[in-house]
Design a protein around this motif. Sequence first.
Motif, PDB file in Angstrom:
ATOM      1  N   ASN A 100     -28.234   9.384 -37.136  1.00  0.00           N
ATOM      2  CA  ASN A 100     -28.436   8.295 -38.107  1.00  0.00           C
ATOM      3  C   ASN A 100     -29.909   8.175 -38.503  1.00  0.00           C
ATOM      4  OD1 ASN A 100     -28.891   4.844 -37.905  1.00  0.00           O
ATOM      5  ND2 ASN A 100     -27.632   5.719 -39.522  1.00  0.00           N
ATOM      6  N   LYS A 101     -30.329   9.076 -39.402  1.00  0.00           N
ATOM      7  CA  LYS A 101     -31.749   9.132 -39.786  1.00  0.00           C
ATOM      8  C   LYS A 101     -32.203   7.855 -40.465  1.00  0.00           C
ATOM      9  CE  LYS A 101     -30.227  12.514 -42.324  1.00  0.00           C
ATOM     10  NZ  LYS A 101     -30.226  13.850 -42.925  1.00  0.00           N
ATOM     11  N   GLU A 102     -31.263   7.161 -41.160  1.00  0.00           N
ATOM     12  CA  GLU A 102     -31.647   5.952 -41.895  1.00  0.00           C
ATOM     13  C   GLU A 102     -32.290   4.913 -40.973  1.00  0.00           C
ATOM     14  OE1 GLU A 102     -28.580   7.356 -42.015  1.00  0.00           O
ATOM     15  OE2 GLU A 102     -27.879   7.535 -44.095  1.00  0.00           O
ATOM     16  N   VAL A 125     -30.554  15.028 -33.953  1.00  0.00           N
ATOM     17  CA  VAL A 125     -29.322  15.778 -34.248  1.00  0.00           C
ATOM     18  C   VAL A 125     -29.398  16.382 -35.647  1.00  0.00           C
ATOM     19  CG1 VAL A 125     -26.819  15.543 -34.607  1.00  0.00           C
ATOM     20  CG2 VAL A 125     -27.905  14.463 -32.628  1.00  0.00           C
ATOM     21  N   ASP A 126     -30.166  15.765 -36.525  1.00  0.00           N
ATOM     22  CA  ASP A 126     -30.380  16.335 -37.857  1.00  0.00           C
ATOM     23  C   ASP A 126     -30.831  17.793 -37.655  1.00  0.00           C
ATOM     24  OD1 ASP A 126     -30.365  16.118 -40.571  1.00  0.00           O
ATOM     25  OD2 ASP A 126     -31.923  14.570 -40.682  1.00  0.00           O
ATOM     26  N   SER A 127     -30.218  18.724 -38.374  1.00  0.00           N
ATOM     27  CA  SER A 127     -30.426  20.143 -38.044  1.00  0.00           C
ATOM     28  C   SER A 127     -31.892  20.562 -38.149  1.00  0.00           C
ATOM     29  CB  SER A 127     -29.558  21.016 -38.950  1.00  0.00           C
ATOM     30  OG  SER A 127     -29.858  20.777 -40.307  1.00  0.00           O
ATOM     31  N   GLU A 128     -32.585  20.077 -39.184  1.00  0.00           N
ATOM     32  CA  GLU A 128     -33.984  20.473 -39.378  1.00  0.00           C
ATOM     33  C   GLU A 128     -34.849  19.962 -38.230  1.00  0.00           C
ATOM     34  OE1 GLU A 128     -32.069  18.829 -41.399  1.00  0.00           O
ATOM     35  OE2 GLU A 128     -31.783  20.090 -43.168  1.00  0.00           O
ATOM     36  N   HIS A 129     -34.575  18.732 -37.826  1.00  0.00           N
ATOM     37  CA  HIS A 129     -35.398  18.100 -36.787  1.00  0.00           C
ATOM     38  C   HIS A 129     -35.061  18.648 -35.413  1.00  0.00           C
ATOM     39  CE1 HIS A 129     -35.256  15.825 -40.411  1.00  0.00           C
ATOM     40  NE2 HIS A 129     -36.422  15.298 -40.097  1.00  0.00           N
ATOM     41  N   ALA A 192     -32.879  13.023 -52.004  1.00  0.00           N
ATOM     42  CA  ALA A 192     -33.255  11.846 -51.206  1.00  0.00           C
ATOM     43  C   ALA A 192     -33.093  12.156 -49.723  1.00  0.00           C
ATOM     44  CB  ALA A 192     -32.391  10.644 -51.569  1.00  0.00           C
ATOM     45  N   ASN A 193     -32.112  12.985 -49.397  1.00  0.00           N
ATOM     46  CA  ASN A 193     -31.915  13.341 -47.990  1.00  0.00           C
ATOM     47  C   ASN A 193     -33.163  13.989 -47.418  1.00  0.00           C
ATOM     48  OD1 ASN A 193     -30.351  13.742 -45.534  1.00  0.00           O
ATOM     49  ND2 ASN A 193     -30.365  15.904 -46.082  1.00  0.00           N
ATOM     50  N   LYS A 194     -33.768  14.888 -48.197  1.00  0.00           N
ATOM     51  CA  LYS A 194     -34.979  15.545 -47.687  1.00  0.00           C
ATOM     52  C   LYS A 194     -36.129  14.557 -47.625  1.00  0.00           C
ATOM     53  CE  LYS A 194     -33.725  18.747 -46.721  1.00  0.00           C
ATOM     54  NZ  LYS A 194     -33.079  19.201 -45.468  1.00  0.00           N
ATOM     55  N   GLY A 195     -36.123  13.573 -48.525  1.00  0.00           N
ATOM     56  CA  GLY A 195     -37.133  12.510 -48.462  1.00  0.00           C
ATOM     57  C   GLY A 195     -36.972  11.685 -47.194  1.00  0.00           C
ATOM     58  N   LEU A 196     -35.735  11.315 -46.881  1.00  0.00           N
ATOM     59  CA  LEU A 196     -35.477  10.586 -45.635  1.00  0.00           C
ATOM     60  C   LEU A 196     -35.892  11.444 -44.440  1.00  0.00           C
ATOM     61  CD1 LEU A 196     -31.911   9.164 -46.487  1.00  0.00           C
ATOM     62  CD2 LEU A 196     -34.024   7.826 -46.337  1.00  0.00           C
ATOM     63  N   GLU A 197     -35.627  12.740 -44.522  1.00  0.00           N
ATOM     64  CA  GLU A 197     -35.953  13.637 -43.408  1.00  0.00           C
ATOM     65  C   GLU A 197     -37.463  13.805 -43.229  1.00  0.00           C
ATOM     66  OE1 GLU A 197     -33.708  17.251 -43.798  1.00  0.00           O
ATOM     67  OE2 GLU A 197     -31.823  16.231 -43.308  1.00  0.00           O
ATOM     68  N   LEU A 198     -38.185  13.730 -44.345  1.00  0.00           N
ATOM     69  CA  LEU A 198     -39.644  13.790 -44.279  1.00  0.00           C
ATOM     70  C   LEU A 198     -40.168  12.609 -43.452  1.00  0.00           C
ATOM     71  CD1 LEU A 198     -42.175  15.123 -45.713  1.00  0.00           C
ATOM     72  CD2 LEU A 198     -41.821  13.447 -47.514  1.00  0.00           C
TER      73      LEU A 198
HETATM   74 MG    MG Z   1     -30.693  17.550 -42.234  1.00  0.00          MG
END
Ligand code: MG
Length: 362
Positions: A100-102, A125-129, A192-198
């Motif tokens: 839950n990145k949010e 758990v986010d794959s990039e992180h 926006a997902n990549k923005g949240l991930e940033l």
């Molecule tokens: Mg991701």
Amino acid sequence: MATDLKRIALLGATGSIGRQALEIVDGHPDLEVVAFASGSQPLDELAAAYDVEHFQVGGDLTELLEASEPDLVLNAVVGFAGVGATLWALERGVTLALANKESLVAAGDLAIAAWKRGGGLLLPVDSEHSAVFQCLEGRARETVDSIVLTASGGPFRNRSRADLESVSVEEALAHPTWSMGPKITVDSATLANKGLELIEAHYLFGLTYERIEVVVHPSSVVHSVVRFRDGAAFAHLGYPDMRVPISYALTYPERRATAAPALDFTAGMTLEFEPPDLERFPLLELAREAGERGGTYPCAFNAANEVAVAAFLDERIGFLEIAPLVEDALAKVGGAPARDLPELVEADAGARRVAEGRLAAA
Ligand code: MG
Ligand code: NAD
């Protein structure tokens, strides 16, 4: 093999991440689910199948966590609704496997302070992180130069701006590489997902925004990269399969086997990278600005984006109206830092009101 049971609270059990997590749990007798939560889907059958006493549809997630006493919380809720559970686990030093990145975006400063006090594990758990976390493991922080988050580019990577005007919900939900819940799938189409991930990466790894780059990589095989000061760069590769980062977080530090196939380099694989187009996908840059401004701007970015994505999914606005709605909300809110969860909840609600107001006026 460890004999101790790991007691898992699975929040967002009926979702894309939740269902894949259950697949991992099924493969390991020492992983025991002790709590289930969902937003609206009934859980009676699931709870009976897993012999779980504590389960809850909607409501206050911290009550469920208090009652079920987990060793690990897998927060796979979608949206700001996950914030209480994230803070609960971090404050108590209970291992948090975070999809839950949010919640980390909205509550970043509060979450990091709670994490420091709690002293527990925060496993992305986010794959990039998850990829960055694994590339960083065991390496001194001062040796890190920067990180590179990869983005698939979503289904509209090659569409012109004029084309984007009329894309349908169905087209936005057809992600080229990942199969996910509707909210994150739309976020992937807008970037926006990549923005949240940033912003997520900024908080997880304690790096300034200048040291976090985003690059488009359509096949999603390179999950992310860490550059070190000597010129070496470490990448994490694999087919796009969320079972890998979920399993890594649930079985950390053991890295147990999964059903994911091994990478095949004989099939003519090519790895392509290109810079993101910030004109067609302005939400990535808006997120970066919100992150750099800090305070409750990331919370407002997330809140307005949640409102805009819901409106798009309800066909109340078009695809190209998502970003201006978020931009407008960010211009209208104050970004004073939240001192506690009630203040953060108020910042979230305030940004939602601004975004809803604009929707109603349109
Ligand atoms: Mg991701
Ligand atoms: P999804 O829509 O498939 O599932 C969301 C889950 O959250 C459902 O079980 C739903 O019932 C539950 N939920 C919603 N509101 C709730 C509430 N108020 N209280 C309790 N539960 C609630 O979403 P998803 O794709 O599984 O994504 C979940 C989270 O993981 C999101 O934050 C997403 O960004 C992140 N994530 C997902 C993926 C993926 O591959 N699906 C990858 C990386 C990160």
